[in-house]
Design a protein around this motif. Structure first.
Motif, PDB file in Angstrom:
ATOM      1  N   SER A  30       0.793  -1.224   0.000  1.00  0.00           N
ATOM      2  CA  SER A  30       0.000   0.000   0.000  1.00  0.00           C
ATOM      3  C   SER A  30       0.835   1.289   0.000  1.00  0.00           C
ATOM      4  O   SER A  30       0.316   2.349  -0.325  1.00  0.00           O
ATOM      5  N   GLU A  31       2.113   1.209   0.357  1.00  0.00           N
ATOM      6  CA  GLU A  31       2.941   2.420   0.347  1.00  0.00           C
ATOM      7  C   GLU A  31       3.078   2.915  -1.092  1.00  0.00           C
ATOM      8  O   GLU A  31       3.526   2.172  -1.975  1.00  0.00           O
ATOM      9  N   THR A  32       2.652   4.155  -1.314  1.00  0.00           N
ATOM     10  CA  THR A  32       2.555   4.687  -2.678  1.00  0.00           C
ATOM     11  C   THR A  32       3.282   6.025  -2.783  1.00  0.00           C
ATOM     12  O   THR A  32       3.138   6.888  -1.928  1.00  0.00           O
ATOM     13  N   ASN A  33       4.058   6.172  -3.845  1.00  0.00           N
ATOM     14  CA  ASN A  33       4.721   7.432  -4.173  1.00  0.00           C
ATOM     15  C   ASN A  33       3.890   8.101  -5.275  1.00  0.00           C
ATOM     16  O   ASN A  33       3.606   7.473  -6.300  1.00  0.00           O
ATOM     17  N   VAL A  34       3.490   9.363  -5.041  1.00  0.00           N
ATOM     18  CA  VAL A  34       2.668  10.080  -6.019  1.00  0.00           C
ATOM     19  C   VAL A  34       3.399  11.346  -6.430  1.00  0.00           C
ATOM     20  O   VAL A  34       3.968  12.052  -5.589  1.00  0.00           O
ATOM     21  N   TYR A  35       3.381  11.644  -7.726  1.00  0.00           N
ATOM     22  CA  TYR A  35       3.983  12.889  -8.210  1.00  0.00           C
ATOM     23  C   TYR A  35       3.279  13.371  -9.475  1.00  0.00           C
ATOM     24  O   TYR A  35       2.586  12.616 -10.153  1.00  0.00           O
ATOM     25  N   TRP A  36       3.470  14.667  -9.761  1.00  0.00           N
ATOM     26  CA  TRP A  36       2.935  15.318 -10.954  1.00  0.00           C
ATOM     27  C   TRP A  36       4.100  15.686 -11.868  1.00  0.00           C
ATOM     28  O   TRP A  36       5.162  16.091 -11.399  1.00  0.00           O
ATOM     29  N   ALA A  37       3.873  15.569 -13.178  1.00  0.00           N
ATOM     30  CA  ALA A  37       4.869  15.987 -14.165  1.00  0.00           C
ATOM     31  C   ALA A  37       4.141  16.705 -15.295  1.00  0.00           C
ATOM     32  O   ALA A  37       2.951  16.465 -15.530  1.00  0.00           O
ATOM     33  N   ARG A  38       4.859  17.587 -15.959  1.00  0.00           N
ATOM     34  CA  ARG A  38       4.293  18.306 -17.107  1.00  0.00           C
ATOM     35  C   ARG A  38       4.964  17.813 -18.370  1.00  0.00           C
ATOM     36  O   ARG A  38       6.195  17.786 -18.471  1.00  0.00           O
ATOM     37  N   GLN A  39       4.131  17.425 -19.340  1.00  0.00           N
ATOM     38  CA  GLN A  39       4.630  16.893 -20.600  1.00  0.00           C
ATOM     39  C   GLN A  39       5.479  17.940 -21.311  1.00  0.00           C
ATOM     40  O   GLN A  39       5.124  19.114 -21.382  1.00  0.00           O
ATOM     41  N   GLY A  40       6.634  17.515 -21.819  1.00  0.00           N
ATOM     42  CA  GLY A  40       7.497  18.395 -22.599  1.00  0.00           C
ATOM     43  C   GLY A  40       8.347  19.336 -21.763  1.00  0.00           C
ATOM     44  O   GLY A  40       8.916  20.283 -22.296  1.00  0.00           O
ATOM     45  N   SER A  41       8.425  19.099 -20.455  1.00  0.00           N
ATOM     46  CA  SER A  41       9.254  19.956 -19.605  1.00  0.00           C
ATOM     47  C   SER A  41       9.887  19.116 -18.504  1.00  0.00           C
ATOM     48  O   SER A  41       9.571  17.947 -18.338  1.00  0.00           O
ATOM     49  N   SER A  42      10.764  19.750 -17.734  1.00  0.00           N
ATOM     50  CA  SER A  42      11.415  19.047 -16.622  1.00  0.00           C
ATOM     51  C   SER A  42      10.620  19.211 -15.324  1.00  0.00           C
ATOM     52  O   SER A  42      11.076  18.768 -14.269  1.00  0.00           O
ATOM     53  N   SER A  60       0.138  26.701 -19.083  1.00  0.00           N
ATOM     54  CA  SER A  60      -0.828  25.872 -19.824  1.00  0.00           C
ATOM     55  C   SER A  60      -0.114  24.625 -20.324  1.00  0.00           C
ATOM     56  O   SER A  60       1.041  24.685 -20.728  1.00  0.00           O
ATOM     57  N   GLY A  61      -0.823  23.503 -20.299  1.00  0.00           N
ATOM     58  CA  GLY A  61      -0.210  22.284 -20.812  1.00  0.00           C
ATOM     59  C   GLY A  61      -0.836  21.026 -20.258  1.00  0.00           C
ATOM     60  O   GLY A  61      -1.853  21.052 -19.567  1.00  0.00           O
ATOM     61  N   ASN A  62      -0.191  19.909 -20.576  1.00  0.00           N
ATOM     62  CA  ASN A  62      -0.649  18.580 -20.205  1.00  0.00           C
ATOM     63  C   ASN A  62       0.111  18.122 -18.956  1.00  0.00           C
ATOM     64  O   ASN A  62       1.339  18.024 -18.973  1.00  0.00           O
ATOM     65  N   TYR A  63      -0.624  17.870 -17.874  1.00  0.00           N
ATOM     66  CA  TYR A  63      -0.043  17.440 -16.606  1.00  0.00           C
ATOM     67  C   TYR A  63      -0.474  16.009 -16.313  1.00  0.00           C
ATOM     68  O   TYR A  63      -1.634  15.658 -16.516  1.00  0.00           O
TER      69      TYR A  63
END
Length: 178
Positions: A30-42, A60-63
């Motif tokens: 059940s231990e879960t790592n969650v993160y957000w990233a933006r397409q086309g960037s670091s 603006s963009g795809n996350y």
């Protein structure tokens, strides 16, 4: 693996704080790592809440929200969902230059704008000393100008946001009738 719930595309207004929680069901283990990233960037932000302070049009963009867990075998379980953030912002009016004009001549001044988002824009002129004066359009035109028309004129560009409210930008100039 964990399972990330579907994310809906969303709209934000430039300059506001934007927050979006990534909902997910834990896997096993059940231990879960969650993160957000933006397409086309670091861009990468740890945690289940995407927090963008005073969001800008360039945001603006795809996350994508990603939830991962680690199996005892060393392999990873992973689930992802993406959403598009559309940042809306006002149009921009270019600087205006003060005008000297001879009485009886025609005054014609163009208001140049850079579109906002959405691009649909209303443009109008007002006069400081006359609350009833309003001329629609990019061009301020006063034919056979008279000395009583000397004043400060303001060009305003305004758009309406899809989620309510408006954005606007204005620039003023002084018209001096000689």
């Amino acid at each position: 693996p964990p399972t990330v719930h579907t994310l809906n595309n969303t709209t934000a207004i430039e300059g506001t704080d934007f927050n979006k929680k990534c909902l997910y069901d834990k896997g096993q283990p059940s231990e879960t790592n969650v993160y957000w990233a933006r397409q086309g960037s670091s861009f990468r932000q740890e945690g289940d809440v995407l927090n963008l302070t005073k969001i800008q049009s360039s945001s603006s963009g795809n996350y994508t929200c990603t939830a991962e867990n680690q199996y005892s075998s060393g392999n990873k379980g992973q689930s992802k969902q993406s959403m598009i953030i559309n940042v809306e912002y006002p149009p921009t009016v270019s600087n205006l230059t003060n005008k000297d004009i001879i009485e009886g001549d025609d005054l014609s001044v163009t208001c140049f704008i850079t579109d906002g988002n959405p691009a649909q824009t209303t443009i109008y002129w007002t006069k400081t000393g006359d609350s009833g004066f309003r001329q629609n359009g990019v061009v301020l035109l006063i034919q056979n100008i008279q000395r009583g028309s000397a004043d400060t004129y303001t060009c305003t560009a305004q758009n309406s946001y899809s989620i309510g409210g408006t954005g606007s930008s204005s620039q003023s100039m002084i018209v001096n009738v000689l």
